[in-house]
Design an enzyme around this catalytic site. Structure first.
Site, short mmCIF file in Angstrom:
data_model
loop_
_atom_site.label_atom_id
_atom_site.label_comp_id
_atom_site.label_asym_id
_atom_site.label_seq_id
_atom_site.Cartn_x
_atom_site.Cartn_y
_atom_site.Cartn_z
N SER A 136 0.90 -1.14 0.07
CA SER A 136 -0.03 0.12 -0.24
C SER A 136 0.86 1.16 0.00
O SER A 136 1.84 1.21 0.54
CB SER A 136 -0.95 0.02 1.16
N TYR A 194 -1.31 -1.28 10.26
CA TYR A 194 -1.46 -1.51 8.80
C TYR A 194 -0.18 -0.77 8.00
O TYR A 194 0.23 -1.17 7.01
CB TYR A 194 -2.94 -0.80 8.33
#
Length: 181
Positions: free
Chosen positions: A57, A70
Site C-alpha cells: 500500500s 497497517y
C-alpha cells in the site's frame, strides 16, 4: 502475493492492541514472506527465471495516521520485497511490489467509509462513500482514486517481459498521492 487485514480498527497507536498488530504482521508480512519463499524455491528447482509481485500500500511508503499496524505491515512488505530482490536477481528472478492508494469501488473502501447506507465510520466521521470520494479525490494530483483494473494492469506490467530490468521497485499506483505529500 496479495493478502491483508481489512478489519484493522483505525485509531491512534495507544489504542492499537498487540493482537491487531500481530494480525496485520502475520497476515500481510508473513504471507508475503512464505509466498516468496516457496515461489523462489519453485523457480530455482526448475532453473527458470520468474517474476513475483507483492501487493502493499502507498501507506507503507510514508506512513499514515490512525493505522499504525497497517502502515508498519505494508512498510515491512516493501522492505522484504527489496531485500529478496537483491538476493535472487542473479537467478533471473525479479521481485517488485505495487503500492496502490485507496481503490474506488471496492468492498474494503465501502466498509472503511461507512458505506452508502448512512452508517458511520470512525475514520470518515459519518461521511458517506460518495462524500469521501469527492473529498479524497482532491488530494490526488490526477483528481481521482485508482480503479481495480488500473492496479491490475500495473501488476501485469511488472510480471511481463516489458519490465525485464525492473526489480526491487515499489510502484505507487495512487494517482500521484504519495508524490504530492
Amino acid at each position: 502475493n496479495n493478502l491483508g487485514v481489512e478489519d484493522s480498527p483505525p485509531g491512534p497507536i495507544e489504542t492499537c492492541t498487540e493482537e491487531v498488530y500481530e494480525q496485520c504482521m502475520n497476515v500481510k508480512v508473513k504471507s508475503a514472506f512464505l509466498g516468496m519463499k516457496h515461489q523462489i524455491q519453485h523457480f530455482k528447482s526448475r532453473n527458470i527465471a520468474g517474476s513475483i509481485v507483492n501487493v502493499s500500500s502507498m501507506i507503507g511508503l510514508g506512513g499514515h495516521a490512525m493505522v499504525p499496524a497497517y502502515s508498519a505491515a505494508n512498510g515491512a512488505v516493501q522492505a522484504l520485497t527489496k531485500s529478496v530482490a537483491c538476493e535472487v536477481g542473479g537467478h533471473g528472478i525479479r521481485v517488485n511490489a505495487i503500492c496502490p492508494g485507496a481503490i474506488r469501488d471496492t468492498p474494503m473502501l465501502h466498509r472503511f467509509t461507512g458505506g452508502s447506507d448512512g452508517s458511520s465510520s470512525p475514520v470518515t466521521e459519518g461521511h458517506l462513500y460518495s462524500d469521501y470520494l469527492k473529498n479524497e479525490s482532491k488530494k490526488y494530483p490526477m483528481a481521482r482514486l485508482p480503479e481495480v483494473s488500473e492496479v491490475a494492469k500495473a501488476a501485469l506490467f511488472l510480471l511481463s517481459k516489458g519490465s525485464s530490468m525492473i526489480t526491487g521497485h515499489c510502484l505507487p499506483v495512487d494517482g500521484g498521492y504519495v508524490m504530492s505529500l
